[in-house]
Design a protein around this motif. Sequence first.
Motif, PDB file in Angstrom:
ATOM      1  N   ALA A 381       0.825  -1.207   0.000  1.00 13.88           N
ATOM      2  CA  ALA A 381       0.000   0.000   0.000  1.00 13.88           C
ATOM      3  C   ALA A 381       0.864   1.263   0.000  1.00 13.88           C
ATOM      4  O   ALA A 381       0.552   2.251  -0.678  1.00 13.88           O
ATOM      5  N   VAL A 382       1.972   1.231   0.735  1.00 18.82           N
ATOM      6  CA  VAL A 382       2.845   2.403   0.834  1.00 18.82           C
ATOM      7  C   VAL A 382       3.464   2.753  -0.511  1.00 18.82           C
ATOM      8  O   VAL A 382       3.508   3.925  -0.907  1.00 18.82           O
ATOM      9  N   VAL A 383       3.939   1.734  -1.250  1.00 18.94           N
ATOM     10  CA  VAL A 383       4.660   2.028  -2.490  1.00 18.94           C
ATOM     11  C   VAL A 383       3.759   1.940  -3.722  1.00 18.94           C
ATOM     12  O   VAL A 383       4.216   2.240  -4.829  1.00 18.94           O
ATOM     13  N   ARG A 384       2.497   1.593  -3.539  1.00 22.03           N
ATOM     14  CA  ARG A 384       1.592   1.488  -4.673  1.00 22.03           C
ATOM     15  C   ARG A 384       0.556   2.606  -4.632  1.00 22.03           C
ATOM     16  O   ARG A 384       0.656   3.596  -5.330  1.00 22.03           O
ATOM     17  N   THR A 385      -0.413   2.480  -3.738  1.00 23.53           N
ATOM     18  CA  THR A 385      -1.468   3.491  -3.677  1.00 23.53           C
ATOM     19  C   THR A 385      -0.981   4.797  -3.052  1.00 23.53           C
ATOM     20  O   THR A 385      -1.338   5.888  -3.511  1.00 23.53           O
ATOM     21  N   ALA A 390       4.143   8.844   0.368  1.00 21.59           N
ATOM     22  CA  ALA A 390       5.352   8.254   0.926  1.00 21.59           C
ATOM     23  C   ALA A 390       6.598   9.028   0.507  1.00 21.59           C
ATOM     24  O   ALA A 390       7.525   9.226   1.310  1.00 21.59           O
ATOM     25  N   VAL A 391       6.633   9.475  -0.749  1.00 18.05           N
ATOM     26  CA  VAL A 391       7.770  10.274  -1.210  1.00 18.05           C
ATOM     27  C   VAL A 391       7.854  11.580  -0.415  1.00 18.05           C
ATOM     28  O   VAL A 391       8.938  11.979   0.036  1.00 18.05           O
ATOM     29  N   ALA A 392       6.702  12.219  -0.235  1.00 19.52           N
ATOM     30  CA  ALA A 392       6.694  13.472   0.531  1.00 19.52           C
ATOM     31  C   ALA A 392       7.143  13.228   1.977  1.00 19.52           C
ATOM     32  O   ALA A 392       7.917  14.015   2.541  1.00 19.52           O
ATOM     33  N   ALA A 393       6.675  12.115   2.567  1.00 19.27           N
ATOM     34  CA  ALA A 393       7.065  11.801   3.946  1.00 19.27           C
ATOM     35  C   ALA A 393       8.565  11.539   4.045  1.00 19.27           C
ATOM     36  O   ALA A 393       9.218  11.955   5.017  1.00 19.27           O
TER      37      ALA A 393
END
Length: 474
Positions: A381-385, A390-393
């Motif tokens: 879920a983190v790297v897909r949706t 996640a990049v911003a975090a």
Amino acid sequence: MTLPAGFGVALDPGAWLDGDVLFGGAPFRVVTLTAAQRATVDGWLAGAPVGADGVLARALVTAGLALPVPPAVPAGGWPRVSVVVPVRDRPRQLDRLLTALTALSAREPVHEVIVVDDASADAAAHAAVAASGGARLVRLDERRRAPGARNAGAAVATGDVLAFVDSDCVPSAGWLTALLPHFADPEVAAVAPRVVALETGRRGWLDRYEQHRAPYDRGALPGLVAPGARVPFVPTATVLVRAAHFPGFDTTLHGGEDVDLVWRLTAAGRSVRYEPAATVAHEHLTAPRAFLSRRAYYGRTAAPLARRHPGAARPLAMSPWTAAAWAAVALRRPVAAAAITGTACALLAAELRGVVPDPVRTAVRLAGGGTLRAGEAVADAVVRTWWPGAVAAGVLVPRLRPALAAAAVVPAVLEWRRQRPGLDLVRWLLTRRLDDAAYGWGVWAGALATGEPDPLRPDLGWRLRVESADDLMG
């Protein structure tokens, strides 16, 4: 409601027995059995038919704890099957499909084949192919897209079962005789085969990837199809629907109409089954631009589906305990993660006291083991949706970067080792990340365009259900 007496029953691949307690289902639950019920289940697992215990069998099948095993040949004979093929500007693929259906016709109970030409540019070419394949042709003068074409074919079909087969598919031998027995259960509204990648002879990078990770392929395990189940949906590249239960495809949807159809059937209390013993090959799009566009298109369908089916299109479902434990791991707080999981195990053990013989061992297996197993789902879920977030975090919170990097690499490496796809690890990883990035971009684009945030939200309302088989039977 009862499961027909002539059916057999097997445990669902995700369920298991421990004494007089059954674990598994969709949603996951702990179900206690009386001694008589356990003896009945043991008889079924040894090969006995359902017999007079159809109410219990139906309850276990509906809960996703058991698989129905229909007789190889329905007692009343094979139902009449109308094959409906929507097509637009694909005479070559249509010819390939009709040739395959003709070759299989001696062994497959096909009543009629209906080709619906969705306003193709070369109407004559499609008419000639349909005629040579012995199919009835329905010509649409204005484009209605695949959902409308399927509905047009269903409107003139005379069969008991509608077999929707896209023109870029090729059924394998035995596809109907593996699927049709499920319709001996009057509650079954639809059954879908396993849709695998068509072997075209191409061995490019994306072709090899699709052989192992095609979005249409729902895997090798049979099961109940329902939101939240191991098989949450099936594609309508090929699906069989009981004509009497067919509600029509929603033509207002621009994608996702296959998922919507299944979810409407299950919401109406009907059963939908996935049967991978039947396989149908599908010609996937493996040109790079088409590959990425298709993944983004799938992502964009999530928001309209979420609006029609609240809560069903969320990317992740887990308990708050599991979410908190993995959040602690991401923040590099392993002691806190262990404490959270330990507390969840202790609370669950207290809830299971008097229900299972060893509540502590069972709680550790369910809560502790479940948290560990959820790691891949969280990472997905983190790297897909959620990858834009996640990049911003990762930019704003440096502490999160190791966890985000692990989420992007570790599950994909583990999958590569399990699959052995004939593709080197570097290209596998790169393709996985492109696949997920395109899909996630589509989800965010759809959510922003429609103002529907539900497909971006996690479902943290999961909790273990503890009940008796009598409760299940109502």
